[in-house]
Design an enzyme around this catalytic site. Structure first.
Site, PDB file in Angstrom:
ATOM      1  N   SER A 180       0.843  -1.197   0.000  1.00  0.00           N
ATOM      2  CA  SER A 180       0.000   0.000   0.000  1.00  0.00           C
ATOM      3  C   SER A 180       0.878   1.246   0.000  1.00  0.00           C
ATOM      4  O   SER A 180       2.051   1.189   0.367  1.00  0.00           O
ATOM      5  CB  SER A 180      -0.895   0.027   1.246  1.00  0.00           C
ATOM      6  OG  SER A 180      -0.182   0.522   2.370  1.00  0.00           O
ATOM      7  N   ASP A 181       0.312   2.356  -0.420  1.00  0.00           N
ATOM      8  CA  ASP A 181       0.956   3.641  -0.186  1.00  0.00           C
ATOM      9  C   ASP A 181       0.777   3.958   1.303  1.00  0.00           C
ATOM     10  O   ASP A 181      -0.032   3.329   1.998  1.00  0.00           O
ATOM     11  CB  ASP A 181       0.334   4.726  -1.054  1.00  0.00           C
ATOM     12  CG  ASP A 181       1.305   5.851  -1.365  1.00  0.00           C
ATOM     13  OD1 ASP A 181       2.258   6.032  -0.589  1.00  0.00           O
ATOM     14  OD2 ASP A 181       1.092   6.553  -2.363  1.00  0.00           O
ATOM     15  N   CYS A 182       1.515   4.915   1.802  1.00  0.00           N
ATOM     16  CA  CYS A 182       1.503   5.164   3.248  1.00  0.00           C
ATOM     17  C   CYS A 182       0.161   5.713   3.722  1.00  0.00           C
ATOM     18  O   CYS A 182      -0.311   6.742   3.231  1.00  0.00           O
ATOM     19  CB  CYS A 182       2.624   6.125   3.622  1.00  0.00           C
ATOM     20  SG  CYS A 182       4.258   5.393   3.482  1.00  0.00           S
ATOM     21  N   ALA A 184      -2.719   4.377   3.282  1.00  0.00           N
ATOM     22  CA  ALA A 184      -3.836   4.110   2.371  1.00  0.00           C
ATOM     23  C   ALA A 184      -4.914   3.242   3.012  1.00  0.00           C
ATOM     24  O   ALA A 184      -6.109   3.453   2.767  1.00  0.00           O
ATOM     25  CB  ALA A 184      -3.334   3.451   1.090  1.00  0.00           C
TER      26      ALA A 184
END
Length: 276
Positions: A180-182, A184
């Site tokens: 995941s992006d941070c 998310a």
């Protein structure tokens, strides 16, 4: 140099060389810090690049991170950068590259944590937004893919089974890990954001079940609770764990230094050849 300027060179060989320099410095940094027992953030071997989103509107504000508006050029340069980052040793990766942000992320920046993309034309999806990702997976053999923040047809990208399972894994054959992006996954349940979950545990279950192996954040601390509650099958957790361990083996984390070619970095490796 910014990616948008690198793309203006139209030079795959140069981009690969740049990736090679980046991963060499990354390896040197990793060996220096890990040798002292320091494995903190920004000192590892998983590099969250390249950004292969398609740059369509200068008002986005993050277009300089991309290779521009052309899917073909983006795919070619993305694969070149991956070759430089990951190296050509058949036994170990020099570093792990990451294709991001999957999928259909081209702004707007200000509402990416709440935005829901609906009714995207099928032709636009398959001819504009997905070709570079497909190429980096099948031709570039990228080690990681990062899911984006926004929703597509109501489902956040990091819990969107259509994109993570059906397209990325089943249709394209991606075997690496999805991160995941941070923050998310937190967006699923935080007040005022996506609202697809009520708790961190529920959000974690949605992400893991869709195929997000690794989270940048703290929601995945609830995985044991989600398993105990029957929200996640333990086999799903083991599947993601296996992908993470495979990535570490590929990087040589469990091998002796003398068996990993990338640990032997000459002292003059970052000296500019033009000034010798």
């Amino acid at each position: 140099p910014q990616a948008i300027a690198l793309a203006a060179t139209f030079d795959e060989e140069l981009i690969e060389k740049i990736g090679d320099v980046v991963s060499t410095e990354g390896r040197a940094k990793f060996e220096a810090y890990s040798g002292r027992g320091d494995r903190g953030i920004y000192k590892g071997l998983t590099f969250w690049a390249p950004n292969i989103n398609i740059f369509r509107d200068p008002r986005w504000g993050r277009g300089h991170e991309t290779y521009g508006e052309d899917p073909c050029l983006t795919a070619k340069l993305g694969c070149a950068y991956i070759r430089g980052i990951q190296g050509k040793d058949p036994d170990h990766l020099k570093a792990a590259a990451c294709a991001k942000h999957f999928a259909v992320h081209s702004g707007p920046e200000w509402n990416r944590h709440v935005f829901n993309l609906e009714n995207l034309p099928t032709r636009d999806l398959w001819e504009t937004y997905l070709p570079a990702f497909k190429s980096l997976v099948q031709d570039g053999h990228v080690a990681e893919v990062m899911c984006a923040y926004q929703r597509i047809d109501g489902a956040p990208c990091c819990s969107n089974a259509k994109f993570e399972r059906q397209i990325l894994r089943d249709e394209w054959g991606f075997k690496g890990l999805i991160t995941s992006d941070c923050g998310a996954v937190n967006d699923f349940y935080m007040p005022g954001y996506h609202g697809t979950a009520k708790t961190a545990t529920e959000a974690t279950a949605q992400a893991v079940n869709a195929g997000t192996d690794l989270e940048c954040g703290n929601a995945y601390r609830t995985i044991p609770k989600a398993v105990k509650a029957g929200m996640i099958n333990e086999d799903k957790v083991n599947q993601s764990l296996k992908r993470l361990l495979v990535a570490r083996f590929q990087l040589g984390d469990f091998d002796k230094d003398e068996t990993v070619s990338w640990t032997q970095i000459p002292e003059n490796v970052i000296a500019c050849k033009a000034h010798k």
